[in-house]
Design an enzyme around this catalytic site. Structure first.
Site, PDB file in Angstrom:
ATOM      1  N   CYS A  19       0.806  -1.225   0.000  1.00  0.00           N
ATOM      2  CA  CYS A  19       0.000   0.000   0.000  1.00  0.00           C
ATOM      3  C   CYS A  19       0.836   1.272   0.000  1.00  0.00           C
ATOM      4  O   CYS A  19       0.300   2.358  -0.140  1.00  0.00           O
ATOM      5  CB  CYS A  19      -0.955   0.003   1.195  1.00  0.00           C
ATOM      6  SG  CYS A  19      -0.095   0.107   2.768  1.00  0.00           S
ATOM      7  N   CYS A  65      -1.940  -2.098   8.578  1.00  0.00           N
ATOM      8  CA  CYS A  65      -1.343  -0.935   9.245  1.00  0.00           C
ATOM      9  C   CYS A  65      -0.925  -1.283  10.669  1.00  0.00           C
ATOM     10  O   CYS A  65       0.104  -0.809  11.152  1.00  0.00           O
ATOM     11  CB  CYS A  65      -2.323   0.235   9.244  1.00  0.00           C
ATOM     12  SG  CYS A  65      -2.721   0.824   7.585  1.00  0.00           S
TER      13      CYS A  65
END
Length: 131
Positions: A37, A105
């Protein structure tokens, strides 16, 4: 995708943003990234007597990456090195109510603290007197 109040708070008001001197003997530094990402995180900790006294981060990424990093700084300050190493991405994701698509994340944050501790330990070994 709706973000939780916790994510929005850490994204809009990130805690402990900054960096530390990577050459200081009492710090551990990590730079980790998620190629899938594009998120990149620099994470720094200051350690005294095996206790994390301060933590800072700089992040380039989405709201979840910033929130995970900000949350992690608050979570590790005051913990021993061993306690910090027990923090998992699952704990971070649950605390922030991250949607499953953003769990990577929290993985990045877990990797950051573990790498920073490893960096500190490597510096510590270099400081030990040779016998």
């Amino acid at each position: 995708m709706a973000y939780s109040k916790q994510v929005l708070d850490h994204f809009n008001n990130p805690k402990n943003v900054g960096e530390m001197d990577e050459n200081a003997p009492d710090t551990g530094i990590s730079i980790v990234g998620a190629p899938s990402c594009g998120d990149v995180l620099q994470f720094s900790i200051k350690i005294e007597n095996d206790v994390i006294k301060d933590a800072k981060f700089k992040a380039f990424g989405c709201g979840s990456a910033i929130a995970s990093s900000s949350y992690l700084t608050q979570e590790v300050i005051g913990k021993t090195i061993d306690q910090a190493m027990e923090i998992t991405n699952k704990k971070i994701a649950q605390a922030l109510a991250l949607p499953p698509i953003k769990w990577h994340c929290s993985v990045l944050a877990e990797e950051a603290i573990k790498t920073a501790v490893d960096n500190y330990k490597k510096k510590s070994k270099k400081r030990l007197p040779k016998t």
